[in-house]
Design a protein around this motif. Sequence first.
Motif, PDB file in Angstrom:
ATOM      1  N   THR A 164     -61.267 -85.166  30.399  1.00  0.00           N
ATOM      2  CA  THR A 164     -60.854 -83.876  29.860  1.00  0.00           C
ATOM      3  C   THR A 164     -61.622 -82.748  30.513  1.00  0.00           C
ATOM      4  O   THR A 164     -61.064 -81.712  30.842  1.00  0.00           O
ATOM      5  CB  THR A 164     -61.126 -83.859  28.342  1.00  0.00           C
TER       6      THR A 164
ATOM      7  N   GLU B  77     -62.181 -95.131  26.324  1.00  0.00           N
ATOM      8  CA  GLU B  77     -62.739 -94.246  25.312  1.00  0.00           C
ATOM      9  C   GLU B  77     -63.969 -93.528  25.848  1.00  0.00           C
ATOM     10  O   GLU B  77     -64.184 -92.361  25.580  1.00  0.00           O
ATOM     11  CB  GLU B  77     -63.092 -95.045  24.052  1.00  0.00           C
ATOM     12  N   ASN B  78     -64.739 -94.268  26.623  1.00  0.00           N
ATOM     13  CA  ASN B  78     -65.956 -93.674  27.162  1.00  0.00           C
ATOM     14  C   ASN B  78     -65.709 -92.646  28.226  1.00  0.00           C
ATOM     15  O   ASN B  78     -66.585 -91.870  28.563  1.00  0.00           O
ATOM     16  CB  ASN B  78     -66.868 -94.762  27.706  1.00  0.00           C
ATOM     17  N   SER B  79     -64.512 -92.675  28.793  1.00  0.00           N
ATOM     18  CA  SER B  79     -64.288 -91.730  29.874  1.00  0.00           C
ATOM     19  C   SER B  79     -63.295 -90.655  29.495  1.00  0.00           C
ATOM     20  O   SER B  79     -62.909 -89.857  30.341  1.00  0.00           O
ATOM     21  CB  SER B  79     -63.831 -92.462  31.145  1.00  0.00           C
ATOM     22  N   ALA B  80     -62.863 -90.596  28.221  1.00  0.00           N
ATOM     23  CA  ALA B  80     -61.878 -89.602  27.801  1.00  0.00           C
ATOM     24  C   ALA B  80     -62.432 -88.193  27.984  1.00  0.00           C
ATOM     25  O   ALA B  80     -61.764 -87.327  28.554  1.00  0.00           O
ATOM     26  CB  ALA B  80     -61.496 -89.835  26.342  1.00  0.00           C
ATOM     27  N   ALA B  81     -63.687 -87.961  27.560  1.00  0.00           N
ATOM     28  CA  ALA B  81     -64.261 -86.630  27.672  1.00  0.00           C
ATOM     29  C   ALA B  81     -64.439 -86.248  29.127  1.00  0.00           C
ATOM     30  O   ALA B  81     -64.102 -85.143  29.541  1.00  0.00           O
ATOM     31  CB  ALA B  81     -65.606 -86.600  26.955  1.00  0.00           C
TER      32      ALA B  81
ATOM     33  N   TRP C 129     -56.805 -90.030  23.520  1.00  0.00           N
ATOM     34  CA  TRP C 129     -57.830 -89.281  22.776  1.00  0.00           C
ATOM     35  C   TRP C 129     -57.094 -88.408  21.794  1.00  0.00           C
ATOM     36  O   TRP C 129     -56.211 -87.658  22.198  1.00  0.00           O
ATOM     37  CB  TRP C 129     -58.698 -88.421  23.713  1.00  0.00           C
ATOM     38  N   ASN C 130     -57.372 -88.605  20.564  1.00  0.00           N
ATOM     39  CA  ASN C 130     -56.625 -87.907  19.521  1.00  0.00           C
ATOM     40  C   ASN C 130     -55.137 -88.164  19.662  1.00  0.00           C
ATOM     41  O   ASN C 130     -54.319 -87.264  19.653  1.00  0.00           O
ATOM     42  CB  ASN C 130     -56.890 -86.403  19.577  1.00  0.00           C
TER      43      ASN C 130
ATOM     44  N   GLU D 227     -53.506 -88.678  22.121  1.00  0.00           N
ATOM     45  CA  GLU D 227     -52.890 -88.008  23.282  1.00  0.00           C
ATOM     46  C   GLU D 227     -53.369 -88.724  24.539  1.00  0.00           C
ATOM     47  O   GLU D 227     -54.543 -89.036  24.668  1.00  0.00           O
ATOM     48  CB  GLU D 227     -53.365 -86.566  23.315  1.00  0.00           C
TER      49      GLU D 227
ATOM     50  N   VAL E   7     -54.773 -89.087  27.944  1.00  0.00           N
ATOM     51  CA  VAL E   7     -55.506 -88.237  28.875  1.00  0.00           C
ATOM     52  C   VAL E   7     -55.656 -88.898  30.242  1.00  0.00           C
ATOM     53  O   VAL E   7     -56.056 -88.259  31.201  1.00  0.00           O
ATOM     54  CB  VAL E   7     -56.892 -87.872  28.314  1.00  0.00           C
TER      55      VAL E   7
END
Lengths: 1033, 179
Positions: free
Chosen positions: A64, A57-61, A136-137, A139, A141
């Motif tokens: 992206t 979760e911490n690395s999803a952004a 993420w959402n 989806e 990633v």
Amino acid sequence: MLAIRDASIKRKLVLVTTFTSVVALLLASLAFLAYEFITFRNDMRRELSTLAQVLGENSAAALTFLDKESATQTLSALKVEPHVVAACIYTEGGQIFAVYERDSVGDYRAKVPVTPSFGSKEFENGRLNLLHRILWNNEEVGVVYLQSDLGQMYSRFKEYVGIIFAVMALSSMIAFLLSSKLQQLISKPILELAEVARNVTTKEDYSIRAESHSRDEVGFLIELFNGMLGQIQERDAKLQLAHDLLEQRVVERTKALQAEVVERTRAEEMLEDLRHRYELILNTAVEGIYGIDLNGNTTFLNPAAARMLGYEVEELIGKSQHAMVHYARHNGDPYAQDDCPIFCAARNGSIAHADDEVFWRKDGTSFPVEYFGTPIRESDGTIIGAVVTFRDITDRKATEEQLRLSEIRFRSLVEQSPLSTQILAPSGVTVQVNHAWEKLWGATLGDIADYNMLQDSQLVEKGVMQYIEKAFKGEATAIPPIPYVPDRGLYQGRELWTRAFIYPVKHQDGTIREIVLIHEDITEKVQAEQLIHDQAMLLDKAQDAIFVRGMDGNIQFWNKSAERLYGWTVDEAMGKNAGDLLYKATSPQLAEARRIVVEKGEWIGELRQIRKDRSEIIVESRWSLVRDKNGNPKSALIVNTDITQKKQLEAQFLRAQRMESIGTLAGGIAHDINNVLAPILMSVDMFKRKFTDEYSQRMLSILETSAKRGGDLVKQVLAFARGVEGERTPLEIRHLVKEIEKITRETFPRSVHIESAVSKDVWNVSGDPTQLHQVLLNLCVNARDAISGEGTITIGVDNIFFDDSSSRLHIDAKPGPYVLISVSDTGSGIPQEILDKVFDPFFTTKERGKGTGLGLSTVIAIVKSHGGFINVYSEVGKGSTFKVYLPALVSGELRFVAEKSNGALQGHGELVLLVDDEISIQEITKETLENYGYSVLTANHGNEAVPLFQQYKDEIDIVLTDMMMPFLDGPSTIRALRSIRPQVKIIAASGLAGHGRSPDARAIGAEAFLMKPFSAEKLLTTLREVLGSESSS
Amino acid sequence: MILLALILLIPMSHGQTPAPSEYEIKAAFLFNFAKFIEWPANDAPSLSERKETIVLGILGDDPFGGDLDKIIRGKKIRERELIVKRFSDIQSIQKCHILFVSKSEKKNLTEILGRLKNSNTLTVSEIEQFTEIGGMINFILEDNRIRFQINLGVAEREGLRISSQLLKLAYITKENSKQ
């Protein structure tokens, strides 16, 4: 397990109890451990899974927005989780995005997989691998990967195992202590019972009883045991009573018996003693002893007698002795008992003795005996029988017989011996002779009755008395052969060769009883040896090599000439195989000779053989078969004449013939070719005038040159063929040589040096200057062509005189004066195999077009037409020397004869040592020297010369030695001779020592040097010069 | 041509396609912003579009060409489809979730930002100091990498909730005091 089975009941009880409790505990612990393991694993996976989710979760952004740094930073937060060794974030496409790898712990360096692969093993190699999809959402990633080591789990396990062991050790100990105490409840009563039983057994006291403390099975057992003991005790008491009674009765009876036995034993001992003494006497006697009663029946017999007669003692006791063993005489005639002296002894009291009778054995054989029979009388004198002792005298009889036979044998031996035998008394007087002696000396014993050998002066004279005296003193010895002349008998005054052997016959005490002298007549043998010796001397005198080869090929005889011819001495040759010694390889010719000589008895033919120095010779060989007495082939007598030189001359003759026929043929053809060339040359002239253009002129020039060259060739051929008849004018060779020297110096390459050595007062020759010019030029051109690079051509001119002997060296040589022109070079030399062909027309070793092959054949034609001849010496790698001999145009003969007559060259009996391996030269030189008043010793090579010189060192005046010899060459020979007598005069001679010029004689240690071939004049002059210098030095 | 350190991460570029251009990346980022931003629940009452749509607007000259259309084609974010709308000037502007202000509109920035106040629109641009004058997200280039600045204050004022994840990647800036 056996140890447990034999352990005490106490220990067994303790063991069983302890073991049971330990096993129960162990099983419980294992179950606990297994449960812990599974639980822990699940916990761990859950924890890691949570961690992965957080990380994801911490690395999803970051994923992206492609922010790698941020992702890496996120992962680096894992540092606080010591068990996570590696982590990785993959993009949605599966590529590595960010990596975290803990620093290596020990050997292990964590590595993340290149691509995430779901479904692979989670627990592997002590690691837990975990993959988690990052959503993420809703989806995906990317993917996060975590790897954790199981260190935590293992350390926890270690802890657990430690605790389990501690608990187990403690509880086992407590179980052990408890069971050790409690086991007594069971074991104590049993052990007590065992102790009682042991006491009963060891003390045999059945009154002891065990005590019972409990009412259980053990208590019951003890009661039963006590009952059993009671019964045994009762029975034991009864048995003891019966036993005591019996014992008492036995003691009484024993005492009575003992008294009886003592009495009897004493009487028996006395009797036994007596009997022993007699038996001992009879048994140990070597002689047979027996006794008979008045009826002749055997009363006793000792073992020796029984053994000799072949009976058992019992078989003869009570039987008539005479009927059993004495019933017949030695020849089988019956022997009446009344005639038997033994029987008479028993009957009449006479003493019986005989040593010519036999006793008969049980098996019917007899043996000679000597016996004594003595009557046995009672104390009042009445005879009650006889005792007889006898012994077997077979051995004595046999010895007596042998002695008699040997005496007869010896007598007949001496009598019939073919060897003359004479027996003498120690005084020297003859006591006996045999037939052979009588035959040998033609005398009888009576004739020499007054002869005393020790006083025979002839024996002293011939030097054999010492041997005879030696024998008379007691030592056997051989007497060497002597010619003895008898002074009596049939052969009085005639010489008899005898060889003798003499030996003393001694008494037992060592004194001499008689002397035996054995003679052998060797007169014939000595005569035969003398004959052979004389014959051998004759054979040695023969000029031909004579030797005998056995059928096995081994040499049995070898004469002096064979030594000379082959170089092998008698000692070296004898017993060697002739095939090995004289031939390079087995030749078919030799095999043929061997076959024919056996078939026909003789063989004559030519053989190629080798000498000791491996040089080849050709011999004319005559073989005769020698047969033994029975007519079987025994050996072959071989007489060989050296025809090597003859063969060489033959070869030269053949070559001359061949050249002549080639010449005639070539001449005929040359003439015709001349006729062909003439019109061509004429036509060329004509065409030259007609076709004046440049091209035609050039072609015609070529044509003209070629035709002219053809013409020149033909001219040369003709010169060779016709033998070149030119003008003959007296010529000074010196001028000719000078001219050639000039031309060659000018035209030959600088690297070729030209030298000349022309003697003073060279004789003139009669010849065509142009032709002789050509001869010399051709030889020089050939010499030049033989030299590659630096080299020297030497032209020498000398006077030479051929006498009868030296002219034998060449077929064309005639006795008389010659001028020798030699052309030597230091070039490549001519191989031996083509040396023979160099003079043949059209033979050339030069490249095609360079030489015509006519040069040397023209030379030989010209020289021949001048009445001369050519010799060539060559050694491959060293050079060649061509020697042209031209008859001199001088009154040289007259001069020489004059010198000879006025004695200038005459020797005065000086002793010359002539050393040369060439037999022909040796012979010629020797003949010449002896003709001129010298004495000559000859040696074939240095090895022969040195001992000869040693022997005659004071008589030899001068040494003439060849320089090239086998075994010991010239220089070595000269050194050896000088070491014996430093002042000795030496002349050295050689064929090809220098290049036309004599080498410095001093350099090789000689007083003078003679160039081979030398003329008699040159030899004699040199000898006189050297010998003359003696007085001046 | 700008060299990009990260070349394989654009969803549309599969395999060994040429490295994505600056605007391909920026288009992707524009699309991705939608994933990390929540708009207020009543984000679209004034919009004629259905609630199920997220509108991406481009004001001024379109630097993306067709890249943005390609990226959003067939994609959904939180079950909502995406559409691209292009506006030539501020007057023609309609309600958007995200509005990209092109460089061509640099002179009109103050007016544009003024008009968009309280429209819950996420403003994105690549004009220098965009965030400092009231824009929300501005692309910048750093070490050949495309990064972005976020003015969190403006976004919060407009009722937009930006994921802390996104903030972690951005440079947070503030409005100039003048503004």
